[in-house]
Design a protein around this motif. Structure first.
Motif, mmCIF file in Angstrom:
data_model
loop_
_atom_site.group_PDB
_atom_site.id
_atom_site.type_symbol
_atom_site.label_atom_id
_atom_site.label_comp_id
_atom_site.label_asym_id
_atom_site.label_seq_id
_atom_site.Cartn_x
_atom_site.Cartn_y
_atom_site.Cartn_z
ATOM 1 N N THR A 2 -40.458 40.960 -18.992
ATOM 2 C CA THR A 2 -41.770 41.070 -18.370
ATOM 3 C C THR A 2 -41.674 40.789 -16.876
ATOM 4 O O THR A 2 -40.711 40.175 -16.403
ATOM 5 C CB THR A 2 -42.759 40.060 -18.988
ATOM 6 N N ILE A 4 -43.451 38.656 -15.375
ATOM 7 C CA ILE A 4 -43.558 37.204 -15.220
ATOM 8 C C ILE A 4 -42.183 36.558 -15.339
ATOM 9 O O ILE A 4 -41.812 35.706 -14.528
ATOM 10 C CB ILE A 4 -44.535 36.615 -16.260
ATOM 11 N N VAL A 5 -41.412 36.970 -16.321
ATOM 12 C CA VAL A 5 -40.071 36.421 -16.518
ATOM 13 C C VAL A 5 -39.178 36.819 -15.351
ATOM 14 O O VAL A 5 -38.457 35.986 -14.788
ATOM 15 C CB VAL A 5 -39.484 36.881 -17.866
ATOM 16 N N PHE A 48 -37.889 32.713 -20.362
ATOM 17 C CA PHE A 48 -38.531 32.185 -19.155
ATOM 18 C C PHE A 48 -37.731 30.983 -18.656
ATOM 19 O O PHE A 48 -37.577 29.986 -19.372
ATOM 20 C CB PHE A 48 -39.973 31.763 -19.461
ATOM 21 N N CYS A 61 -41.539 31.109 -24.207
ATOM 22 C CA CYS A 61 -42.868 31.527 -23.769
ATOM 23 C C CYS A 61 -42.974 31.348 -22.248
ATOM 24 O O CYS A 61 -42.180 30.644 -21.636
ATOM 25 C CB CYS A 61 -43.966 30.760 -24.496
ATOM 26 N N THR A 62 -43.969 31.995 -21.663
ATOM 27 C CA THR A 62 -44.060 32.067 -20.202
ATOM 28 C C THR A 62 -44.949 31.014 -19.556
ATOM 29 O O THR A 62 -44.928 30.867 -18.342
ATOM 30 C CB THR A 62 -44.588 33.453 -19.779
ATOM 31 N N GLU A 63 -45.729 30.314 -20.337
ATOM 32 C CA GLU A 63 -46.683 29.362 -19.753
ATOM 33 C C GLU A 63 -46.392 27.941 -20.213
ATOM 34 O O GLU A 63 -45.790 27.716 -21.263
ATOM 35 C CB GLU A 63 -48.121 29.737 -20.150
ATOM 36 N N HIS A 66 -44.123 24.795 -22.386
ATOM 37 C CA HIS A 66 -42.980 25.616 -22.757
ATOM 38 C C HIS A 66 -42.420 25.163 -24.096
ATOM 39 O O HIS A 66 -42.702 24.071 -24.570
ATOM 40 C CB HIS A 66 -41.885 25.522 -21.682
ATOM 41 N N ALA A 117 -39.389 36.671 -24.006
ATOM 42 C CA ALA A 117 -40.370 35.593 -23.879
ATOM 43 C C ALA A 117 -41.775 36.087 -24.221
ATOM 44 O O ALA A 117 -42.180 37.176 -23.839
ATOM 45 C CB ALA A 117 -40.346 35.024 -22.468
ATOM 46 N N LEU A 119 -45.756 36.085 -23.948
ATOM 47 C CA LEU A 119 -46.724 35.879 -22.867
ATOM 48 C C LEU A 119 -47.786 34.897 -23.343
ATOM 49 O O LEU A 119 -48.696 35.257 -24.078
ATOM 50 C CB LEU A 119 -47.366 37.206 -22.450
#
Length: 134
Positions: A2, A4-5, A48, A61-63, A66, A117, A119
């Motif tokens: 992604t 984000i990653v 991530f 996961c991204t947020e 973790h 990962a 989101l």
């Protein structure tokens, strides 16, 4: 992977993982090497990344909050690396002088089906996995 990653990896690669650390730190060069080697590993590059205390962590996961189900790699003052985890209470897995060896220890210990990962955060990931498995 992604955006984000990818953005998180690029930020770590650009700052060598520790933007607030002084340039003269003996940990800077080995940590920068560790980040480069970990980023080159496709299995880790889809997770991530996050850093702190000269440690490189990987989350499914991204947020924040973790995941804490993947071991992490830290840098020792002598330029060597340690692998611990997945939690802070877990015993040290090993120490090595090679970033490649440390990364291999992580990839050997990835949970089944790990990545890319998710989101969201660990609570949302857990709920998604439970719904998928039921």
């Amino acid at each position: 992977m992604t955006d984000i990653v990818d953005s998180a990896w690029q930020a770590i690669l650009t700052t060598r993982g520790e933007p607030s650390r002084p340039e003269g730190s003996p940990l800077l060069k080995p940590f920068a090497e560790l980040v480069r080697v970990a980023h080159a590993e496709p299995l880790l590059r889809q997770l991530f990344p996050w850093t702190g205390m000269w440690e490189l962590h990987f989350s499914r996961c991204t947020e924040i909050r973790h995941t804490w189900d993947i071991p992490y790699i830290g840098t020792l003052r002598d330029g060597r690396y340690y692998v611990e985890g997945p939690s802070r209470s877990s015993p040290r897995i090993a120490e090595t002088g090679s970033a490649q060896a440390a990364v291999a220890m992580i990839t050997d210990r990835l949970p089944p089906g790990c990545g890319p990962a998710f989101l969201g955060n660990a609570v949302e990931l857990d709920a998604c996995e439970k719904a998928r498995d039921s």
